[in-house]
Design an enzyme around this catalytic site. Structure first.
Site, PDB file in Angstrom:
ATOM      1  N   LYS A  22      24.094 -67.604  86.936  1.00  0.00           N
ATOM      2  CA  LYS A  22      24.782 -66.445  86.344  1.00  0.00           C
ATOM      3  C   LYS A  22      24.107 -66.056  85.031  1.00  0.00           C
ATOM      4  O   LYS A  22      23.828 -64.881  84.788  1.00  0.00           O
ATOM      5  CB  LYS A  22      26.256 -66.791  86.070  1.00  0.00           C
ATOM      6  CG  LYS A  22      26.958 -65.767  85.180  1.00  0.00           C
ATOM      7  CD  LYS A  22      28.395 -66.120  84.930  1.00  0.00           C
ATOM      8  CE  LYS A  22      28.633 -67.018  83.740  1.00  0.00           C
ATOM      9  NZ  LYS A  22      28.543 -66.367  82.425  1.00  0.00           N
ATOM     10  N   ASN A  23      23.836 -67.052  84.191  1.00  0.00           N
ATOM     11  CA  ASN A  23      23.317 -66.742  82.851  1.00  0.00           C
ATOM     12  C   ASN A  23      21.878 -66.241  82.869  1.00  0.00           C
ATOM     13  O   ASN A  23      21.385 -65.729  81.866  1.00  0.00           O
ATOM     14  CB  ASN A  23      23.451 -67.967  81.937  1.00  0.00           C
ATOM     15  CG  ASN A  23      24.898 -68.220  81.548  1.00  0.00           C
ATOM     16  OD1 ASN A  23      25.774 -67.422  81.881  1.00  0.00           O
ATOM     17  ND2 ASN A  23      25.162 -69.327  80.867  1.00  0.00           N
ATOM     18  N   CYS A 116      36.449 -63.958  72.112  1.00  0.00           N
ATOM     19  CA  CYS A 116      36.827 -64.202  73.497  1.00  0.00           C
ATOM     20  C   CYS A 116      37.536 -65.541  73.540  1.00  0.00           C
ATOM     21  O   CYS A 116      37.819 -66.135  72.507  1.00  0.00           O
ATOM     22  CB  CYS A 116      35.614 -64.186  74.407  1.00  0.00           C
ATOM     23  SG  CYS A 116      34.617 -65.636  74.216  1.00  0.00           S
ATOM     24  N   ARG A 121      32.574 -65.518  68.527  1.00  0.00           N
ATOM     25  CA  ARG A 121      31.314 -65.010  69.081  1.00  0.00           C
ATOM     26  C   ARG A 121      30.802 -63.756  68.365  1.00  0.00           C
ATOM     27  O   ARG A 121      30.730 -62.672  68.947  1.00  0.00           O
ATOM     28  CB  ARG A 121      31.466 -64.767  70.577  1.00  0.00           C
ATOM     29  CG  ARG A 121      31.818 -66.031  71.315  1.00  0.00           C
ATOM     30  CD  ARG A 121      31.837 -65.858  72.789  1.00  0.00           C
ATOM     31  NE  ARG A 121      30.532 -66.091  73.396  1.00  0.00           N
ATOM     32  CZ  ARG A 121      30.369 -66.282  74.701  1.00  0.00           C
ATOM     33  NH1 ARG A 121      31.391 -66.261  75.503  1.00  0.00           N
ATOM     34  NH2 ARG A 121      29.170 -66.498  75.189  1.00  0.00           N
ATOM     35  N   ILE A 123      28.066 -61.122  66.622  1.00  0.00           N
ATOM     36  CA  ILE A 123      26.755 -60.681  67.137  1.00  0.00           C
ATOM     37  C   ILE A 123      25.814 -60.312  65.988  1.00  0.00           C
ATOM     38  O   ILE A 123      24.904 -59.510  66.156  1.00  0.00           O
ATOM     39  CB  ILE A 123      26.893 -59.510  68.139  1.00  0.00           C
ATOM     40  CG1 ILE A 123      27.634 -58.321  67.498  1.00  0.00           C
ATOM     41  CG2 ILE A 123      27.586 -59.947  69.402  1.00  0.00           C
ATOM     42  CD1 ILE A 123      27.430 -57.030  68.268  1.00  0.00           C
ATOM     43  N   ASP A 124      26.082 -60.913  64.804  1.00  0.00           N
ATOM     44  CA  ASP A 124      25.261 -60.591  63.631  1.00  0.00           C
ATOM     45  C   ASP A 124      23.765 -60.857  63.858  1.00  0.00           C
ATOM     46  O   ASP A 124      22.909 -60.095  63.408  1.00  0.00           O
ATOM     47  CB  ASP A 124      25.781 -61.375  62.408  1.00  0.00           C
ATOM     48  CG  ASP A 124      25.874 -62.868  62.681  1.00  0.00           C
ATOM     49  OD1 ASP A 124      26.311 -63.243  63.793  1.00  0.00           O
ATOM     50  OD2 ASP A 124      25.499 -63.670  61.806  1.00  0.00           O
ATOM     51  N   ASP A 306      28.501 -75.704  78.084  1.00  0.00           N
ATOM     52  CA  ASP A 306      29.151 -75.241  79.310  1.00  0.00           C
ATOM     53  C   ASP A 306      29.575 -76.387  80.234  1.00  0.00           C
ATOM     54  O   ASP A 306      30.367 -76.181  81.150  1.00  0.00           O
ATOM     55  CB  ASP A 306      28.206 -74.304  80.081  1.00  0.00           C
ATOM     56  CG  ASP A 306      28.137 -72.924  79.435  1.00  0.00           C
ATOM     57  OD1 ASP A 306      29.108 -72.537  78.789  1.00  0.00           O
ATOM     58  OD2 ASP A 306      27.100 -72.255  79.579  1.00  0.00           O
ATOM     59  N   ARG A 398      34.438 -65.617  87.601  1.00  0.00           N
ATOM     60  CA  ARG A 398      33.390 -64.998  86.786  1.00  0.00           C
ATOM     61  C   ARG A 398      32.081 -65.781  86.909  1.00  0.00           C
ATOM     62  O   ARG A 398      31.007 -65.220  86.711  1.00  0.00           O
ATOM     63  CB  ARG A 398      33.796 -64.983  85.303  1.00  0.00           C
ATOM     64  CG  ARG A 398      34.833 -63.941  84.943  1.00  0.00           C
ATOM     65  CD  ARG A 398      35.078 -63.952  83.441  1.00  0.00           C
ATOM     66  NE  ARG A 398      33.829 -64.170  82.752  1.00  0.00           N
ATOM     67  CZ  ARG A 398      33.636 -65.020  81.742  1.00  0.00           C
ATOM     68  NH1 ARG A 398      34.638 -65.721  81.258  1.00  0.00           N
ATOM     69  NH2 ARG A 398      32.458 -65.162  81.176  1.00  0.00           N
TER      70      ARG A 398
HETATM   71  C1  UD1 Z   1      25.120 -68.099  76.230  1.00  0.00           C
HETATM   72  C2  UD1 Z   1      25.724 -68.362  77.595  1.00  0.00           C
HETATM   73  C3  UD1 Z   1      26.925 -69.295  77.481  1.00  0.00           C
HETATM   74  C4  UD1 Z   1      26.524 -70.565  76.740  1.00  0.00           C
HETATM   75  C5  UD1 Z   1      25.862 -70.234  75.409  1.00  0.00           C
HETATM   76  C6  UD1 Z   1      25.326 -71.463  74.679  1.00  0.00           C
HETATM   77  C7  UD1 Z   1      25.257 -66.319  78.821  1.00  0.00           C
HETATM   78  C8  UD1 Z   1      25.797 -65.100  79.489  1.00  0.00           C
HETATM   79  N1  UD1 Z   1      26.135 -67.114  78.181  1.00  0.00           N
HETATM   80  O1  UD1 Z   1      26.100 -67.411  75.469  1.00  0.00           O
HETATM   81  O2  UD1 Z   1      27.362 -69.616  78.798  1.00  0.00           O
HETATM   82  O3  UD1 Z   1      27.684 -71.339  76.512  1.00  0.00           O
HETATM   83  O4  UD1 Z   1      24.750 -69.340  75.616  1.00  0.00           O
HETATM   84  O5  UD1 Z   1      24.460 -72.158  75.482  1.00  0.00           O
HETATM   85  O6  UD1 Z   1      24.080 -66.623  78.885  1.00  0.00           O
HETATM   86  N2  UD1 Z   1      26.334 -66.806  67.265  1.00  0.00           N
HETATM   87  C9  UD1 Z   1      26.475 -66.192  66.035  1.00  0.00           C
HETATM   88  N3  UD1 Z   1      25.941 -64.935  65.848  1.00  0.00           N
HETATM   89  C10 UD1 Z   1      25.272 -64.295  66.861  1.00  0.00           C
HETATM   90  C11 UD1 Z   1      25.123 -64.930  68.105  1.00  0.00           C
HETATM   91  C12 UD1 Z   1      25.662 -66.201  68.285  1.00  0.00           C
HETATM   92  O7  UD1 Z   1      27.072 -66.741  65.106  1.00  0.00           O
HETATM   93  O8  UD1 Z   1      24.816 -63.155  66.635  1.00  0.00           O
HETATM   94  C13 UD1 Z   1      26.943 -68.148  67.465  1.00  0.00           C
HETATM   95  C14 UD1 Z   1      28.046 -68.104  68.535  1.00  0.00           C
HETATM   96  O9  UD1 Z   1      29.284 -67.685  67.993  1.00  0.00           O
HETATM   97  C15 UD1 Z   1      28.059 -69.529  69.006  1.00  0.00           C
HETATM   98  C16 UD1 Z   1      26.595 -69.947  68.919  1.00  0.00           C
HETATM   99  O10 UD1 Z   1      25.980 -69.021  68.019  1.00  0.00           O
HETATM  100  O11 UD1 Z   1      28.825 -70.320  68.125  1.00  0.00           O
HETATM  101  C17 UD1 Z   1      25.877 -69.932  70.256  1.00  0.00           C
HETATM  102  O12 UD1 Z   1      25.921 -68.641  70.806  1.00  0.00           O
HETATM  103  P1  UD1 Z   1      24.788 -68.075  71.786  1.00  0.00           P
HETATM  104  O13 UD1 Z   1      23.704 -69.080  71.998  1.00  0.00           O
HETATM  105  O14 UD1 Z   1      24.412 -66.721  71.308  1.00  0.00           O
HETATM  106  O15 UD1 Z   1      25.606 -67.943  73.127  1.00  0.00           O
HETATM  107  P2  UD1 Z   1      25.695 -66.695  74.098  1.00  0.00           P
HETATM  108  O16 UD1 Z   1      24.345 -66.084  74.262  1.00  0.00           O
HETATM  109  O17 UD1 Z   1      26.823 -65.825  73.705  1.00  0.00           O
END
Ligand code: UD1
Length: 434
Positions: A22-23, A116, A121, A123-124, A306, A398
């Site tokens: 999925k990812n 969520c 989460r 997105i900065d 995960d 999902r």
């Molecule tokens: C992806 C995976 C998810 C997995 C995660 C970590 C997908 C669709 N999802 O999620 O299943 O659990 O990787 O392996 O691929 N963060 C920030 N700012 C940002 C982005 C992230 O602070 O702009 C923090 C997040 O809140 C979290 C950590 O970084 O605490 C990891 O997030 P990230 O690696 O970005 O996970 P996703 O890409 O959302």
């Protein structure tokens, strides 16, 4: 609300194939927007998140067709540069479209994804990176607007944390930027390498995927391609935990064992026997699992966040105390309150959970809190004495393709009862599905 009904206590035996990742599929589908023609993506799992991604592509003007596990995306003509709120809400990871829409249109408008089930989460890191590539980013009235009318320009982008989504967004956006981009402290997950393979087969020039430093040399445009998504390591480890908790013996086919390194170490510490060859793993659970001293979730190649919940469910019946520390997401222990309903003994203190293994857990009525937490409840149901009902299965759907079919094929007693109270008709066999 759909419900999984499980009668526990059956040892899982036999073999099964594992779905596509999925990812990997989600960012690759989003990236198909840049192909400017017909991209063919094979081994795409049949999941609601994949359907939500297809709906976003359709909204943007693509023609999307699915035939079983093959999704075809024709992005010759694009009509929009926004993702409406309703579509963003369907799937939090739709932020992965940011880089693709921006690179294709010079403008992207998305609603703020918000928190969520598993955490805030933010997105900065995604937005800072788009700024570094030359985009102007505004946040207004709950929407994020990114603009780069003259195109993006390559830059050095150090990440303060190796975010998977941010690394993917940068790779996608930088593929068509002017000049060279270097991502420092990039995520190293296998899904990053799969995305790089897809992009490179479209004509991108990406080196170093899977390592901490990724270099993207921008090209003028990408072209259509055909690609096969890698197997889902998270689904594979989930079925391994299901086999282990029942003392079963299961062979998982069409997987890449090298992607499961940290999980294999934990299963072995718990007393499981693991045999691998290049495309399969056989796991044999012991009569009684042993506790695992300490599991700390970490970015790849560490133990994946995960798999934290499925393995915690497995350890509820292990001999002794296990400790789990969750370092990635701040709210990923919600399922533990539900595991306690089975008679599991677990204490949570902040980001640490201590599981005191018990000999027997008992069937319970539980509610799925999130995707991987839902998988954990199914695993507990398989081990429990009596009947378990896991309700609100939409979270599970999902990320897991027809888990009831996979588990039934391994001798589990499980059925999915649809909202209207009817048991779903016997789904197609795996051979029919593939
Ligand atoms: C992806 C995976 C998810 C997995 C995660 C970590 C997908 C669709 N999802 O999620 O299943 O659990 O990787 O392996 O691929 N963060 C920030 N700012 C940002 C982005 C992230 O602070 O702009 C923090 C997040 O809140 C979290 C950590 O970084 O605490 C990891 O997030 P990230 O690696 O970005 O996970 P996703 O890409 O959302």
């Amino acid at each position: 609300m759909n419900v999984y009904e499980i009668r526990g206590g059956r040892r899982l035996t036999g073999e099964c194939g594992v779905q596509g990742s999925k990812n990997s599929a989600l960012p690759i589908l989003a990236c198909a927007l840049l192909c400017g023609g017909e991209a063919v993506i094979r081994n795409c799992p049949v999941l609601t998140d994949v359907e939500a991604t297809a709906n976003i592509l359709r909204h943007l003007g693509c023609r999307v067709r699915r035939e079983a596990h093959v999704v075809t995306v024709d992005s010759a003509v694009i009509g929009a540069d926004d993702i409406p709120d309703a579509l963003m809400r369907e799937m939090r990871s739709s932020v992965i479209f940011l880089g693709a829409i921006l690179a294709r249109n010079g403008r992207a408008s998305l609603s703020t994804p918000g928190g969520c089930e598993i955490g805030l989460r933010p997105i900065d890191l995604h937005l800072d990176a788009m700024r570094k590539l030359g985009a102007e980013v505004r946040e207004e009235f709950g929407r994020i607007v990114c603009e780069a009318p003259k195109g993006l320009t390559g830059a050095k982008i150090p990440l303060s944390f190796p975010s998977v989504g941010a690394t993917e967004n940068i790779m996608i956006a930088a593929s068509c930027a002017k000049g060279v981009t270097q991502i420092v402290n990039a995520a190293r997950e296998p899904e990053i390498s799969d995305l790089a393979d897809f992009l490179n087969s479209c004509g991108a020039r990406i080196a170093g995927a899977g390592e901490g430093s990724i270099t993207v040399e921008g090209v003028a445009r990408l072209h259509p391609t055909e690609h096969t998504v890698i197997p889902d390591r998270i689904a594979a480890a989930t079925y391994m935990a299901a086999a282990a908790v029942t003392g079963g013996r299961v062979r998982l086919n069409s997987i890449i064992p090298a992607h499961l390194g940290p999980e294999i170490g934990v299963f072995e510490e718990a007393g499981c026997k693991i045999e691998t060859d290049c495309r399969s793993i056989r796991i044999t659970g012991p009569e009684r699992l042993r506790s695992v001293k300490l599991i700390r979730t970490m970015p790849y190649p560490g133990f994946p966040t995960d798999i934290q919940a499925p393995v915690a469910a497995m350890l509820t019946v292990a001999d002794g105390a296990s400790v789990i520390i969750e370092t990635i997401f701040e709210n990923r222990f919600k399922y533990i309150g539900e595991l306690v309903r089975f008679g599991a003994k677990i204490r949570v203190d902040g980001r640490m959970a201590v599981i005191d293994g018990v000999k027997t857990i008992y069937g319970a009525n539980v509610v799925t809190p999130d995707l991987r937490g839902g998988a954990a409840l199914m695993i507990a149901g398989l081990a429990a004495e009596g009947v378990t009902r896991v309700s609100d299965s939409r979270h599970i759907e999902r990320g897991y393709e027809a888990p009831e079919t996979v588990l039934r094929g391994l001798s589990a007693e499980i059925k999915r009862i649809a909202e209207d109270g009817k048991t779903d008709p016997e789904p197609p066999t795996e051979t029919e599905r593939r």
